[in-house]
Design a protein around this motif. Structure first.
Motif, PDB file in Angstrom:
ATOM      1  N   ARG A  61      12.894  86.053  21.506  1.00 39.14           N
ATOM      2  CA  ARG A  61      12.697  85.168  22.486  1.00 39.14           C
ATOM      3  C   ARG A  61      13.739  83.998  22.042  1.00 39.14           C
ATOM      4  N   ALA A  62      14.629  83.618  23.018  1.00 37.14           N
ATOM      5  CA  ALA A  62      15.508  82.611  22.972  1.00 37.14           C
ATOM      6  C   ALA A  62      14.986  81.654  23.980  1.00 37.14           C
ATOM      7  N   TYR A  63      14.753  80.416  23.313  1.00 42.25           N
ATOM      8  CA  TYR A  63      14.284  79.324  24.303  1.00 42.25           C
ATOM      9  C   TYR A  63      15.371  78.060  23.942  1.00 42.25           C
ATOM     10  N   SER A  64      16.442  78.222  23.205  1.00 43.42           N
ATOM     11  CA  SER A  64      17.363  77.028  22.941  1.00 43.42           C
ATOM     12  C   SER A  64      18.744  77.765  22.598  1.00 43.42           C
ATOM     13  N   PRO A  65      19.801  76.658  22.720  1.00 40.60           N
ATOM     14  CA  PRO A  65      21.014  77.287  22.228  1.00 40.60           C
ATOM     15  C   PRO A  65      20.958  77.813  20.835  1.00 40.60           C
ATOM     16  N   ALA A  66      20.015  77.201  19.821  1.00 34.05           N
ATOM     17  CA  ALA A  66      20.225  77.590  18.668  1.00 34.05           C
ATOM     18  C   ALA A  66      19.674  78.822  18.352  1.00 34.05           C
ATOM     19  N   THR A  67      18.431  79.188  19.108  1.00 31.85           N
ATOM     20  CA  THR A  67      17.585  80.520  18.791  1.00 31.85           C
ATOM     21  C   THR A  67      18.478  81.558  19.583  1.00 31.85           C
ATOM     22  N   ALA A  68      19.179  81.288  20.726  1.00 37.66           N
ATOM     23  CA  ALA A  68      20.064  82.307  21.123  1.00 37.66           C
ATOM     24  C   ALA A  68      21.287  82.845  20.197  1.00 37.66           C
ATOM     25  N   LYS A  69      21.660  81.637  19.367  1.00 33.70           N
ATOM     26  CA  LYS A  69      23.093  81.903  18.748  1.00 33.70           C
ATOM     27  C   LYS A  69      22.419  82.780  17.573  1.00 33.70           C
ATOM     28  N   ILE A  70      21.215  82.590  16.980  1.00 36.84           N
ATOM     29  CA  ILE A  70      20.592  83.264  15.859  1.00 36.84           C
ATOM     30  C   ILE A  70      20.646  84.720  16.423  1.00 36.84           C
ATOM     31  N   ALA A  71      20.096  85.063  17.368  1.00 44.09           N
ATOM     32  CA  ALA A  71      19.908  86.107  18.062  1.00 44.09           C
ATOM     33  C   ALA A  71      21.165  86.985  17.977  1.00 44.09           C
ATOM     34  N   GLU A  72      22.503  86.367  18.469  1.00 43.54           N
ATOM     35  CA  GLU A  72      23.748  86.840  18.466  1.00 43.54           C
ATOM     36  C   GLU A  72      24.198  87.448  16.877  1.00 43.54           C
ATOM     37  N   LEU A  73      24.006  86.228  15.962  1.00 44.67           N
ATOM     38  CA  LEU A  73      24.545  86.608  14.757  1.00 44.67           C
ATOM     39  C   LEU A  73      23.573  87.619  14.042  1.00 44.67           C
ATOM     40  N   ILE A  74      22.261  87.792  14.317  1.00 41.99           N
ATOM     41  CA  ILE A  74      21.392  88.945  13.706  1.00 41.99           C
ATOM     42  C   ILE A  74      21.425  90.075  14.450  1.00 41.99           C
ATOM     43  N   GLY A  75      22.143  90.036  15.548  1.00 35.91           N
ATOM     44  CA  GLY A  75      22.273  91.350  16.419  1.00 35.91           C
ATOM     45  C   GLY A  75      20.852  91.825  17.091  1.00 35.91           C
ATOM     46  N   ALA A  76      19.927  90.729  17.587  1.00 32.62           N
ATOM     47  CA  ALA A  76      18.906  90.669  18.201  1.00 32.62           C
ATOM     48  C   ALA A  76      19.346  90.707  19.730  1.00 32.62           C
ATOM     49  N   GLN A  77      18.328  91.388  20.549  1.00 30.87           N
ATOM     50  CA  GLN A  77      18.434  90.993  22.155  1.00 30.87           C
ATOM     51  C   GLN A  77      17.705  90.084  22.564  1.00 30.87           C
ATOM     52  N   PRO A  78      18.350  88.925  22.985  1.00 30.39           N
ATOM     53  CA  PRO A  78      17.676  87.422  23.468  1.00 30.39           C
ATOM     54  C   PRO A  78      17.112  87.563  24.704  1.00 30.39           C
ATOM     55  N   VAL A  79      16.082  87.367  24.788  1.00 32.27           N
ATOM     56  CA  VAL A  79      15.493  87.376  26.298  1.00 32.27           C
ATOM     57  C   VAL A  79      14.796  85.800  26.419  1.00 32.27           C
ATOM     58  N   GLN A  80      15.270  85.123  27.578  1.00 34.58           N
ATOM     59  CA  GLN A  80      14.831  83.625  27.584  1.00 34.58           C
ATOM     60  C   GLN A  80      13.610  83.551  28.342  1.00 34.58           C
ATOM     61  N   ILE A  81      12.526  82.997  27.606  1.00 32.12           N
ATOM     62  CA  ILE A  81      11.295  82.734  27.863  1.00 32.12           C
ATOM     63  C   ILE A  81      10.906  81.336  27.544  1.00 32.12           C
ATOM     64  N   GLN A  82      10.229  80.818  28.372  1.00 31.68           N
ATOM     65  CA  GLN A  82       9.567  79.337  28.218  1.00 31.68           C
ATOM     66  C   GLN A  82       8.156  79.613  27.676  1.00 31.68           C
ATOM     67  N   GLN A  83       7.727  78.613  27.009  1.00 30.18           N
ATOM     68  CA  GLN A  83       6.518  78.524  26.126  1.00 30.18           C
ATOM     69  C   GLN A  83       5.453  79.115  27.104  1.00 30.18           C
ATOM     70  N   ALA A  84       5.379  78.539  28.403  1.00 29.40           N
ATOM     71  CA  ALA A  84       4.313  78.892  29.369  1.00 29.40           C
ATOM     72  C   ALA A  84       4.166  80.083  29.695  1.00 29.40           C
ATOM     73  N   GLU A  85       5.449  80.787  29.665  1.00 29.01           N
ATOM     74  CA  GLU A  85       5.127  82.453  29.956  1.00 29.01           C
ATOM     75  C   GLU A  85       5.026  83.256  28.662  1.00 29.01           C
ATOM     76  N   LEU A  86       4.933  82.685  27.407  1.00 28.56           N
ATOM     77  CA  LEU A  86       5.105  83.375  26.308  1.00 28.56           C
ATOM     78  C   LEU A  86       4.182  84.366  25.988  1.00 28.56           C
ATOM     79  N   SER A  87       2.968  84.068  26.103  1.00 27.89           N
ATOM     80  CA  SER A  87       1.768  85.004  26.073  1.00 27.89           C
ATOM     81  C   SER A  87       1.864  86.184  26.932  1.00 27.89           C
ATOM     82  N   ALA A  88       2.295  86.064  27.920  1.00 28.60           N
ATOM     83  CA  ALA A  88       2.541  87.278  28.898  1.00 28.60           C
ATOM     84  C   ALA A  88       3.592  88.099  28.384  1.00 28.60           C
ATOM     85  N   ALA A  89       4.553  87.314  28.059  1.00 28.82           N
ATOM     86  CA  ALA A  89       5.872  88.246  27.635  1.00 28.82           C
ATOM     87  C   ALA A  89       5.486  89.245  26.460  1.00 28.82           C
TER      88      ALA A  89
END
Length: 322
Positions: free
Chosen positions: A163-191
């Motif tokens: 889950r990427a929800y900010s520029p920083a968390t998206a950047k971490i995904a890129e650096l660690i080779g994870a697949q970023p998915v944009q999800i706001q907190q309100a949708e997190l449980s369902a995701a």
């Protein structure tokens, strides 16, 4: 009889203007039960009491009035007189907003407090230029990694749905080779329930609020960064208050800030305990995972300094000297 007489008399002597009530809307994106929202609600009660009801601040929780990304603009334009934002979400506007989201720069509350003091003047100047005044800022808990599977190093996160929800968390995904998915907190449980995401970085409170323990069973207490929420007010709305009301707001804000920092620290321990009780495994990161994540942090600190330029460098220098 006395009651009517009192009102009539007050009307005659003070005029209707004395009863002019100022109303502020204060949107926030978090649930009413979150400690940030509870703290803001207390602030609003304090303002009401201190001004004798002259200033009413209505708190709109859970993104009911404006969604998280819209709140800053709403305060800026005066659509809402005040509002709460997660500063790091506005990194694209200016890197200074993202400083408390730079991983492994400040990993304890005393460090976070020093970082706040070092960055506050620059932050206030930036916001003032946009017609906004800071009322108070309160930290979240230190950020860790929630994961479906156990992880011993960054290599274990490659390809994971993150889950990427900010520029920083998206950047971490890129650096660690994870697949970023944009999800706001309100949708997190369902995701999580549907397997759209298998991991994310956040605090204990978010993990608890969203019942993460139902789907992801591991929490790595990396204490990567301690982001802050800022409660902002439209500068014109603030300047329109009379001196006594201004003073009441400023005092209530200072109280809310002191209270919020204390509660954040208490809640951090409490949330980890609550998560554990609900079947979450709380891990101390392995030395390898810690070293890997600090390496990611080093890259991001360098990126941040490049983006923030001399202004940024002077804040970080001031912070390191404290």
């Amino acid at each position: 009889m006395h009651h009517k007489f009192g009102i009539a008399l007050a009307g005659l002597t003070l005029g209707a203007a004395a009863f002019a009530q100022t109303k502020w809307d204060l949107p926030t994106a978090y649930p009413a039960t979150n400690y940030h929202t509870e703290n803001i609600t207390q602030f609003s009660k304090d303002v009401d009491a201190a001004t004798g009801g002259k200033l009413k601040v209505t708190v709109h929780a859970n993104a009911s009035l404006f969604k998280a990304p819209e709140i800053k603009r709403a305060v800026q334009s005066g659509q809402a007189q005040a509002g709460e934002i997660l500063l790091a979400n506005f990194a694209n506007e200016n890197p200074i907003y993202a400083l408390d989201g730079v991983p492994f720069l400040a990993t304890t509350y005393p460090e976070a407090k020093k970082l706040y003091e070092a960055s506050k003047p620059a932050m206030e100047k930036l916001l003032a230029a946009q017609g906004i005044k800071v009322l108070f800022m309160v930290p979240w808990a230190p950020q860790g990694i929630y994961s479906k599977k156990e992880i011993g190093s960054v290599a274990d996160l490659r390809g994971i749905k993150w889950r990427a929800y900010s520029p920083a968390t998206a950047k971490i995904a890129e650096l660690i080779g994870a697949q970023p998915v944009q999800i706001q907190q309100a949708e997190l449980s369902a995701a999580m329930a549907t397997g759209v995401i298998e991991s994310y970085m956040s605090s204990g409170s978010t993990g608890y609020d969203t019942k993460t323990y139902e789907n992801l069973k591991n929490f790595y207490d990396t204490q990567a960064w301690i982001p802050k929420n800022a409660v902002l007010v439209n500068l014109k709305a603030f300047e329109a208050l009379d001196p006594a009301t201004k003073a009441a707001v400023t005092k209530a804000a200072a109280d809310a800030e002191a209270r919020g920092w204390k509660v954040a620290q208490e809640k951090n321990d409490e949330y980890k305990r609550l998560l554990a009780e609900r079947g979450m495994k709380i891990h101390k990161p392995s030395p390898k995972l810690d070293a890997d994540m600090r390496q990611v942090g080093g890259i991001m600190q360098a990126d941040w300094l490049k983006a923030a330029g001399p202004d940024g460098a002077s804040i970080v220098d001031a912070y390191k000297k404290k």
